[in-house]
Design a protein around this motif. Structure first.
Motif, PDB file in Angstrom:
ATOM      1  N   VAL A   1     -12.173   2.244 -24.601  1.00 50.64           N
ATOM      2  CA  VAL A   1     -12.236   0.741 -24.658  1.00 50.64           C
ATOM      3  C   VAL A   1     -11.960   0.801 -26.742  1.00 50.64           C
ATOM      4  CG1 VAL A   1     -13.421  -1.460 -24.944  1.00 50.64           C
ATOM      5  CG2 VAL A   1     -13.799   0.306 -23.168  1.00 50.64           C
ATOM      6  N   SER A   2     -11.270  -0.312 -27.021  1.00 52.75           N
ATOM      7  CA  SER A   2     -10.975  -0.622 -28.262  1.00 52.75           C
ATOM      8  C   SER A   2     -11.493  -1.462 -28.808  1.00 52.75           C
ATOM      9  CB  SER A   2      -9.210  -0.680 -28.671  1.00 52.75           C
ATOM     10  OG  SER A   2      -9.023  -0.573 -29.920  1.00 52.75           O
ATOM     11  N   ILE A   3     -12.253  -1.546 -29.958  1.00 53.02           N
ATOM     12  CA  ILE A   3     -12.642  -2.780 -30.525  1.00 53.02           C
ATOM     13  C   ILE A   3     -11.918  -3.016 -31.814  1.00 53.02           C
ATOM     14  CG2 ILE A   3     -14.939  -3.503 -31.796  1.00 53.02           C
ATOM     15  CD1 ILE A   3     -16.477  -1.551 -30.266  1.00 53.02           C
ATOM     16  N   LYS A   4     -11.661  -4.248 -31.705  1.00 56.73           N
ATOM     17  CA  LYS A   4     -10.750  -4.664 -33.102  1.00 56.73           C
ATOM     18  C   LYS A   4     -11.660  -5.749 -33.800  1.00 56.73           C
ATOM     19  CE  LYS A   4      -6.405  -6.447 -34.446  1.00 56.73           C
ATOM     20  NZ  LYS A   4      -5.192  -6.655 -33.976  1.00 56.73           N
ATOM     21  N   LEU A   5     -11.934  -5.025 -35.233  1.00 58.15           N
ATOM     22  CA  LEU A   5     -12.859  -5.678 -36.322  1.00 58.15           C
ATOM     23  C   LEU A   5     -12.091  -6.766 -36.973  1.00 58.15           C
ATOM     24  CD1 LEU A   5     -14.014  -2.110 -37.673  1.00 58.15           C
ATOM     25  CD2 LEU A   5     -15.066  -3.580 -35.806  1.00 58.15           C
ATOM     26  N   LEU A   6     -12.865  -7.312 -37.680  1.00 62.59           N
ATOM     27  CA  LEU A   6     -12.256  -8.509 -38.495  1.00 62.59           C
ATOM     28  C   LEU A   6     -11.267  -8.176 -39.491  1.00 62.59           C
ATOM     29  CD1 LEU A   6     -15.772 -10.558 -38.976  1.00 62.59           C
ATOM     30  CD2 LEU A   6     -13.904 -11.136 -37.415  1.00 62.59           C
ATOM     31  N   ASN A   7     -11.308  -7.126 -39.905  1.00 69.57           N
ATOM     32  CA  ASN A   7     -10.352  -6.775 -41.090  1.00 69.57           C
ATOM     33  C   ASN A   7      -8.837  -6.471 -40.226  1.00 69.57           C
ATOM     34  OD1 ASN A   7     -10.837  -4.076 -39.811  1.00 69.57           O
ATOM     35  ND2 ASN A   7     -11.844  -3.385 -41.799  1.00 69.57           N
ATOM     36  N   GLY A   8      -8.819  -6.192 -38.981  1.00 70.66           N
ATOM     37  CA  GLY A   8      -7.787  -5.996 -38.182  1.00 70.66           C
ATOM     38  C   GLY A   8      -7.697  -4.731 -37.591  1.00 70.66           C
ATOM     39  N   LYS A   9      -8.586  -3.771 -38.235  1.00 67.36           N
ATOM     40  CA  LYS A   9      -8.514  -2.202 -37.707  1.00 67.36           C
ATOM     41  C   LYS A   9      -9.048  -2.308 -36.261  1.00 67.36           C
ATOM     42  CE  LYS A   9      -8.887  -0.277 -42.223  1.00 67.36           C
ATOM     43  NZ  LYS A   9      -9.652   0.531 -43.166  1.00 67.36           N
TER      44      LYS A   9
END
Length: 115
Positions: A40-48
């Protein structure tokens, strides 16, 4: 052991201006050879994006623990956040005690959002 309480053990103070939840540190990532591991991938607010393996039977709360540990602003802001699925956009906050498998999150990307 680390002095932090699980999200469901925290006292709720409705008079507090902040509704931040302190999460325990995440469990160790399963080995690549683990048969019941999913990504599962979590996309952070900084786009990473932060892809990681989890056991299929791990609770959704584990995703919140990982997000809290990799998003430095969580500790600084002491504010609550949510993780949201892509489509349909669904909050995972109500599914903390369900498993990653029950929520069909294997192979998905979820998004970090401030509340």
């Amino acid at each position: 052991p680390n002095g932090k309480m699980a999200a469901d053990e925290l006292p709720v103070d409705s008079s507090s201006a902040s509704s931040a939840v302190v999460y325990d540190l995440p469990s160790d990532e399963p080995p690549e050879s683990a048969r019941d591991a999913v990504k599962v991938s979590i996309k952070l607010l900084n786009g990473k994006s932060f892809p990681r393996r989890y056991y299929r039977n791990a609770s959704v709360e584990e995703l919140f623990r990982v997000a809290a540990s990799v998003e430095p602003a969580v500790a600084q802001k002491q504010e609550s956040f949510d993780l949201v699925t892509r489509f349909p956009a669904t909050s995972l906050k109500e599914s903390l005690h369900k498993t990653i498998g029950e929520c069909n999150l294997a192979g998905s990307q979820i998004f970090f959002r401030w509340l």
